[in-house]
Every structure is written in C-alpha cells, then in structure tokens.
Scaffold this motif. Sequence first.
Motif, PDB file in Angstrom:
ATOM      1  N   TYR A  42       0.833  -1.197   0.000  1.00  0.00           N
ATOM      2  CA  TYR A  42       0.000   0.000   0.000  1.00  0.00           C
ATOM      3  C   TYR A  42       0.875   1.257   0.000  1.00  0.00           C
ATOM      4  O   TYR A  42       0.672   2.175  -0.795  1.00  0.00           O
ATOM      5  CB  TYR A  42      -0.944  -0.003   1.201  1.00  0.00           C
ATOM      6  CG  TYR A  42      -1.648   1.315   1.386  1.00  0.00           C
ATOM      7  CD1 TYR A  42      -2.718   1.674   0.563  1.00  0.00           C
ATOM      8  CD2 TYR A  42      -1.232   2.215   2.357  1.00  0.00           C
ATOM      9  CE1 TYR A  42      -3.366   2.894   0.716  1.00  0.00           C
ATOM     10  CE2 TYR A  42      -1.872   3.430   2.513  1.00  0.00           C
ATOM     11  CZ  TYR A  42      -2.922   3.771   1.688  1.00  0.00           C
ATOM     12  OH  TYR A  42      -3.540   4.979   1.846  1.00  0.00           O
ATOM     13  N   GLU A  48       1.268   4.326  -2.578  1.00  0.00           N
ATOM     14  CA  GLU A  48       0.945   5.670  -2.104  1.00  0.00           C
ATOM     15  C   GLU A  48       2.095   6.631  -2.388  1.00  0.00           C
ATOM     16  O   GLU A  48       1.883   7.747  -2.847  1.00  0.00           O
ATOM     17  CB  GLU A  48       0.648   5.631  -0.604  1.00  0.00           C
ATOM     18  CG  GLU A  48       0.208   6.975  -0.046  1.00  0.00           C
ATOM     19  CD  GLU A  48      -0.048   6.896   1.448  1.00  0.00           C
ATOM     20  OE1 GLU A  48       0.923   6.788   2.221  1.00  0.00           O
ATOM     21  OE2 GLU A  48      -1.227   6.937   1.837  1.00  0.00           O
ATOM     22  N   ALA A 102      -4.780  -0.481  -4.438  1.00  0.00           N
ATOM     23  CA  ALA A 102      -4.260   0.657  -3.667  1.00  0.00           C
ATOM     24  C   ALA A 102      -5.049   1.924  -3.972  1.00  0.00           C
ATOM     25  O   ALA A 102      -5.401   2.685  -3.064  1.00  0.00           O
ATOM     26  CB  ALA A 102      -2.773   0.863  -3.960  1.00  0.00           C
ATOM     27  N   MET A 129      -8.465   1.809  -2.231  1.00  0.00           N
ATOM     28  CA  MET A 129      -8.512   1.607  -0.778  1.00  0.00           C
ATOM     29  C   MET A 129      -9.321   2.702  -0.109  1.00  0.00           C
ATOM     30  O   MET A 129      -9.165   3.879  -0.422  1.00  0.00           O
ATOM     31  CB  MET A 129      -7.105   1.554  -0.191  1.00  0.00           C
ATOM     32  CG  MET A 129      -6.440   0.220  -0.389  1.00  0.00           C
ATOM     33  SD  MET A 129      -4.863   0.155   0.437  1.00  0.00           S
ATOM     34  CE  MET A 129      -5.232  -1.048   1.685  1.00  0.00           C
TER      35      MET A 129
END
Length: 176
Positions: free
Chosen positions: A37, A41, A110, A113
């Motif tokens: 993740y 990010e 991701a 999310m």
Amino acid sequence: MTASSNQKISQALNNETQKAVDAFNALDTDAKLAWLYFVYEKMGDSITPAAPTAAEPELAPLLLGDYLKLSDEQQLEIMRDIVNRKDTEYSRAYGAIKENNQLLVWYAWAVAMGDTIVDIPDNYKPTKAINDLLSQIEGLEFEEQISILRTIAGELGYSDVKPIETQAQTGKTSSL
C-alpha cells in the motif's frame, strides 16, 4: 503442488535489489500488505505508467471485478491468502497472470482503498522494517524499483503449473 514462488526466476537485477526482495519476504503478512500500500501511495505516479500500460486488465476479472463486491473482511482475507501463497480461488487467479497484470491488481487495489477496497486502519503505524524498505526502494533507480516490484508480485499467489524442463535438465533435444 508447487507454490508460484518456486517456479519463477527472480527479476532482481543486482545484489542490492535482491536484498530488497529478501527484506520484503522477511516481513509478516500484514506488514507485506501495508508495504505494498505504502509503495503505491508514495511511488504510484512512477509505477503507474510502467505496469498498467503494459497490463491487460481483462485477464483478471475475478480480482478486478468480483473482488470489489466482497466485504472488507473477505477482501483482507483474500489479500492475505495471495501474500501467503495459499491454494484458493483468488490466489490461483492471481498466480495465473503475469507480473505486469499482478502489479496492476495491486495498483488498482491501492487506488481504491477506502472506497471499494478495504482500507488500512487510520491508526496504523508502519514498522521500522517497512519504513526502512520503503527508503531503500526510494533510493534506487526506476528500473531497479520496477524489477523489485515485479519480482515481489511474481512470487505471490498460487499456481501448480510447473516450469518446462530445459535440455540441460533432461539431456534430450526437442523433436520438431
């Protein structure tokens, strides 16, 4: 039956990138998910053009379609199964696709999310090992970063497909 990690040859380019893959493999299941993740990010803008443009999302309908309709608990369990290379329907679907498509799956997850994908808990604090590995990756050239991500993605999931033996292994030549 053989887990996919035993079949694929590492794409890591050098000792430094192999160390990053080894550091990822030393993380526990949830730390691996958190690291994936955080990678997207922090580095999603550079990963995005490399993997998804070379990917074929229609090859992963179970992972990019049906998966989105599941509960947060079911999604998290599937992610854990993929990271742990368990023999499950979703882990097999993941293990059956190539690395670029596997990277696309993690990218899509991701991006979604907190929306259609289970989110990382608000109070989650990454461990020192996660932060160290993120820093290590950030310090590498783009090609090395992608090599690490493809290697890691390719080692996850489950497949019982065995590699074709080489002539050196069998001692036989192909009969065309």
